[in-house]
Design an enzyme around this catalytic site. Sequence first.
Site, PDB file in Angstrom:
ATOM      1  N   TYR A 145      49.040 103.411 111.930  1.00 14.28           N
ATOM      2  CA  TYR A 145      48.909 102.272 111.015  1.00 14.28           C
ATOM      3  C   TYR A 145      50.038 102.368 110.005  1.00 14.28           C
ATOM      4  CZ  TYR A 145      47.005  99.221 107.335  1.00 14.28           C
ATOM      5  OH  TYR A 145      46.831  98.238 106.388  1.00 14.28           O
ATOM      6  N   ASP A 240      57.211 107.311 108.959  1.00  9.74           N
ATOM      7  CA  ASP A 240      56.325 106.713 107.959  1.00  9.74           C
ATOM      8  C   ASP A 240      55.523 107.851 107.330  1.00  9.74           C
ATOM      9  OD1 ASP A 240      53.755 104.081 107.933  1.00  9.74           O
ATOM     10  OD2 ASP A 240      54.483 105.507 106.426  1.00  9.74           O
ATOM     11  N   LYS A 268      51.615 106.120  98.054  1.00  9.80           N
ATOM     12  CA  LYS A 268      50.477 106.960  97.661  1.00  9.80           C
ATOM     13  C   LYS A 268      50.841 108.000  96.597  1.00  9.80           C
ATOM     14  CE  LYS A 268      48.271 106.193 102.166  1.00  9.80           C
ATOM     15  NZ  LYS A 268      46.958 105.545 102.005  1.00  9.80           N
TER      16      LYS A 268
HETATM   17  P1  KE4 Z   1      49.513 100.441 101.614  1.00  6.27           P
HETATM   18  O1  KE4 Z   1      50.151  99.080 101.859  1.00  6.27           O
HETATM   19  O2  KE4 Z   1      48.025 100.443 101.855  1.00  6.27           O
HETATM   20  O3  KE4 Z   1      49.914 101.035 100.269  1.00  6.27           O
HETATM   21  O4  KE4 Z   1      50.152 101.449 102.693  1.00  6.27           O
HETATM   22  C1  KE4 Z   1      50.089 101.116 104.042  1.00  6.27           C
HETATM   23  C2  KE4 Z   1      50.251 102.391 104.860  1.00  6.27           C
HETATM   24  C3  KE4 Z   1      51.471 102.619 105.486  1.00  6.27           C
HETATM   25  N1  KE4 Z   1      51.679 103.736 106.220  1.00  6.27           N
HETATM   26  C4  KE4 Z   1      50.703 104.674 106.352  1.00  6.27           C
HETATM   27  C5  KE4 Z   1      50.975 105.891 107.182  1.00  6.27           C
HETATM   28  C6  KE4 Z   1      49.444 104.490 105.725  1.00  6.27           C
HETATM   29  O5  KE4 Z   1      48.489 105.425 105.871  1.00  6.27           O
HETATM   30  C7  KE4 Z   1      49.209 103.325 104.972  1.00  6.27           C
HETATM   31  C8  KE4 Z   1      47.874 103.038 104.308  1.00  6.27           C
HETATM   32  N2  KE4 Z   1      46.827 103.943 104.603  1.00  6.27           N
HETATM   33  C9  KE4 Z   1      45.478 103.407 104.559  1.00  6.27           C
HETATM   34  C10 KE4 Z   1      44.536 104.592 104.789  1.00  6.27           C
HETATM   35  N3  KE4 Z   1      44.326 104.806 106.166  1.00  6.27           N
HETATM   36  C11 KE4 Z   1      45.173 102.673 103.301  1.00  6.27           C
HETATM   37  C12 KE4 Z   1      43.683 102.438 103.038  1.00  6.27           C
HETATM   38  C13 KE4 Z   1      43.337 100.971 103.048  1.00  6.27           C
HETATM   39  O6  KE4 Z   1      43.909 100.203 103.840  1.00  6.27           O
HETATM   40  O7  KE4 Z   1      42.467 100.585 102.231  1.00  6.27           O
END
Ligand code: KE4
Length: 430
Positions: A145, A240, A268
């Site tokens: 993801y 990523d 994060k």
């Molecule tokens: P954000 O757009 O949520 O800040 O980041 C996206 C993203 C990109 N790349 C990786 C490897 C990530 O894990 C994420 C976001 N992680 C999820 C948790 N599995 C965010 C939690 C959510 O969507 O509420």
Amino acid sequence: MHTHARSQALFAAAKTRMPGGVSSPVRAFKAVGGSPVFVTRGAGAWIEDVDGNRYVDYVLSYGPLLVGHAHEEVVAAVQDAAAKGTSFGACNEYESALVDKVRTVMPRIDRLRLVNSGTEAVMSALRLARAFTGRDKIIKCAGNYHGHADCLLVQAGSGVATLGLPNSPGVPNSTVKDTLVVPFNDLSAVETVLYQYAGQIAAMIVEPVAGNMGVIPPVNGYLEGLRRVTKEHDVLLIFDEVMTGFRVHPGGAQSLFGVTPDLTTLGKVIGGGLPIGAYGGRADIMSWVAPEGPVYQAGTLSGNPVAVRAGLATLDLGLNKDMWAGTASQTALLMEELASIATRWSVPMQVNGLGTMFSCFFTDAAVTDWTTASTSDTDLFAKIFNAMLKFGVHLAPSQYEAWFMSTAHDAAAVTHTLHAFDKALKEAVG
Ligand code: KE4
């Protein structure tokens, strides 16, 4: 025994105001049943909900809180920054300080652009890769993801995996026709695609340690192999590290495995719980980013001093060698003890983890990719999740998320967690 009456009332009200009553899908507890707890405060490893229930927290905002909730130095940095103004839409000295801090542990990042989320970081990195190479196709792994950018909502992980939405509606086929999906940890599949679409592929993006189908480390030689074959085919390699950065190793997977990508995306931890993202890497590629180069990308709140100062304080604390090593050893201990409790209750469980993040998969198959991860017993996970909540442990409400540790997760928090897990398994299978 506390109830969840106030959380339930607040959730009912929230559902009349926001889609699913939440600001991000996974929080709705759809995969585990029941209704989400509404959190009022956190301190260190613990959080408290509106009904007064307390929990050891392993969500930690899905990774950012490497030094736990409300660390006094992070709070002080945020207060000091905010008291001087929350955002200016102008340069501030802390942006370069944050880049320097990141480069102390990820030295191959020549230039870094700050944005406001991981999604934005990945979107921008892909646009840059396509511009720099003049090619359109990208490779991603099933179950990885990378945020909710249209072109990546194809066999994604995290909430999409949890919700069984491999390809979200609203994403035009024209947007995903250039997205090629391969299994994670399968180098030959990548080579096949590289040959099949020779000259058409801009980049491969990968979670170097998968975290969004649960935590799945790369098999021996996988990352080194990706670096070799992408270089051979003149395809950019993007790590990523939004989740793995500063968590699987202080310098992320690229330092842990000694494999240097062309571009890295971050998020994060570098915001310490405030909205942030970043993308960066080779100077010759990053020189294409506006205003230095032609690739446009912008953001009203990018580099705002409050988020940047929160990130700086978090990294100053969390990257301290002893602090980080201590957290990693607490994590290893917890993983070991959880596994032995599962063995004691004859519950098939795989524990996959690196550094300060791990997952417990309720399956007897070794979990190395999305196919094996999806053999997990999600009904059993739901039972155990709800029992853990009852016994005062707050996990991510999905089999396909990670447990995150912080420097604040001390022996007392770990002991509490192990007692809760023992009782939860007894309830679930005893
Ligand atoms: P954000 O757009 O949520 O800040 O980041 C996206 C993203 C990109 N790349 C990786 C490897 C990530 O894990 C994420 C976001 N992680 C999820 C948790 N599995 C965010 C939690 C959510 O969507 O509420």
